[in-house]
Design a protein around this motif. Structure first.
Motif, PDB file in Angstrom:
ATOM      1  N   GLY A   1       0.824  -1.196   0.000  1.00  0.00           N
ATOM      2  CA  GLY A   1       0.000   0.000   0.000  1.00  0.00           C
ATOM      3  C   GLY A   1       0.865   1.257   0.000  1.00  0.00           C
ATOM      4  O   GLY A   1       0.583   2.246  -0.674  1.00  0.00           O
ATOM      5  N   ALA A   2       1.948   1.200   0.800  1.00  0.00           N
ATOM      6  CA  ALA A   2       2.859   2.343   0.860  1.00  0.00           C
ATOM      7  C   ALA A   2       3.546   2.534  -0.490  1.00  0.00           C
ATOM      8  O   ALA A   2       3.732   3.650  -0.968  1.00  0.00           O
ATOM      9  CB  ALA A   2       3.889   2.155   1.972  1.00  0.00           C
ATOM     10  N   THR A   3       3.932   1.433  -1.126  1.00  0.00           N
ATOM     11  CA  THR A   3       4.565   1.503  -2.434  1.00  0.00           C
ATOM     12  C   THR A   3       3.581   2.067  -3.458  1.00  0.00           C
ATOM     13  O   THR A   3       3.940   2.916  -4.277  1.00  0.00           O
ATOM     14  CB  THR A   3       5.068   0.117  -2.876  1.00  0.00           C
ATOM     15  N   ASP A   4       2.337   1.602  -3.420  1.00  0.00           N
ATOM     16  CA  ASP A   4       1.320   2.124  -4.333  1.00  0.00           C
ATOM     17  C   ASP A   4       1.102   3.621  -4.103  1.00  0.00           C
ATOM     18  O   ASP A   4       0.954   4.397  -5.043  1.00  0.00           O
ATOM     19  CB  ASP A   4      -0.005   1.363  -4.148  1.00  0.00           C
ATOM     20  N   LEU A   5       1.050   4.003  -2.822  1.00  0.00           N
ATOM     21  CA  LEU A   5       0.864   5.417  -2.485  1.00  0.00           C
ATOM     22  C   LEU A   5       2.038   6.247  -2.987  1.00  0.00           C
ATOM     23  O   LEU A   5       1.860   7.329  -3.542  1.00  0.00           O
ATOM     24  CB  LEU A   5       0.694   5.570  -0.958  1.00  0.00           C
ATOM     25  N   LYS A   6       3.242   5.705  -2.794  1.00  0.00           N
ATOM     26  CA  LYS A   6       4.448   6.412  -3.270  1.00  0.00           C
ATOM     27  C   LYS A   6       4.411   6.562  -4.789  1.00  0.00           C
ATOM     28  O   LYS A   6       4.668   7.638  -5.334  1.00  0.00           O
ATOM     29  CB  LYS A   6       5.700   5.645  -2.848  1.00  0.00           C
ATOM     30  N   ASP A   7       4.041   5.502  -5.507  1.00  0.00           N
ATOM     31  CA  ASP A   7       3.965   5.558  -6.967  1.00  0.00           C
ATOM     32  C   ASP A   7       2.909   6.564  -7.425  1.00  0.00           C
ATOM     33  O   ASP A   7       3.131   7.338  -8.375  1.00  0.00           O
ATOM     34  CB  ASP A   7       3.652   4.166  -7.536  1.00  0.00           C
ATOM     35  N   ALA A   8       1.787   6.547  -6.749  1.00  0.00           N
ATOM     36  CA  ALA A   8       0.716   7.485  -7.092  1.00  0.00           C
ATOM     37  C   ALA A   8       1.167   8.915  -6.837  1.00  0.00           C
ATOM     38  O   ALA A   8       0.881   9.831  -7.628  1.00  0.00           O
ATOM     39  CB  ALA A   8      -0.548   7.165  -6.300  1.00  0.00           C
ATOM     40  N   THR A   9       1.892   9.147  -5.732  1.00  0.00           N
ATOM     41  CA  THR A   9       2.383  10.484  -5.410  1.00  0.00           C
ATOM     42  C   THR A   9       3.395  10.959  -6.458  1.00  0.00           C
ATOM     43  O   THR A   9       3.345  12.095  -6.928  1.00  0.00           O
ATOM     44  CB  THR A   9       3.017  10.494  -4.005  1.00  0.00           C
TER      45      THR A   9
END
Length: 177
Positions: free
Chosen positions: A25-33
């Motif tokens: 989830g953190a990786t997805d959030l980072k990618d989205a950011t």
């Protein structure tokens, strides 16, 4: 104790599973950011380019207007200078207005007075410039001397006419001194 060990294993496996999902989830959030930041940067670059292009066009329009205005001023100044030149030329031509060189029995006298009138125009055109007047002085003196010599051979009536014309020419020259 079996229950405690079993409970610890279940809790441990839950923790291990949920941490992986949190990392994902953190990786997805980072990618989205990162993706959103990239899009924002692209939009900002495009907006800055549009503003720069608009400013460039506005500056070009202002420069064209300034050039047109400067050309109009130059043209007006040139026309004013031409007008002044024409006025000065007209003034020079009319400097000896009203004076006519009459004919004399001796054509050399008429020619001498005509040349003296041309000298007078040059003298008046010098407009007080000492260098020009000094350059003209010998010509004037020579014309006067030659005129007196020629006039001495005239009869009394023509002598009076000669003196009258010479006096009129010299009176036009007097204000220029």
């Amino acid at each position: 104790m079996k229950k405690i060990v079993l409970s610890l294993l279940v809790v441990g496996s839950l923790l291990a599973t949920s941490c992986k999902e949190a990392k994902k989830g953190a990786t997805d959030l980072k990618d989205a950011t990162v993706e959103t930041a990239g899009k924002a940067a692209d939009a900002t670059t495009e907006a800055a380019g549009a503003v720069a292009e608009g400013a460039k066009e506005a500056a070009g329009t202002v420069a064209e207007g300034a050039t047109d205005a400067a050309n109009a001023v130059v043209e007006g100044a040139e026309n004013a200078v031409e007008g002044v030149k024409d006025a000065v030329s007209d003034a020079k031509d009319s400097a000896l207005a009203g004076i006519t060189i009459p004919s004399f029995s001796n054509e050399a006298v008429t020619k001498n007075l005509t040349e003296y009138a041309a000298y007078a125009k040059d003298y008046i055109a010098a407009n007080g410039n000492l260098a020009k007047i000094s350059a003209l002085a010998p010509k004037g003196a020579a014309l006067l001397a030659k005129g007196k010599e020629l006039a001495s051979k005239l009869d009394a009536k023509e002598m009076a006419k000669y003196k009258s014309v010479l006096s009129a020419i010299q009176s036009k020259m007097a204000p220029s001194k």
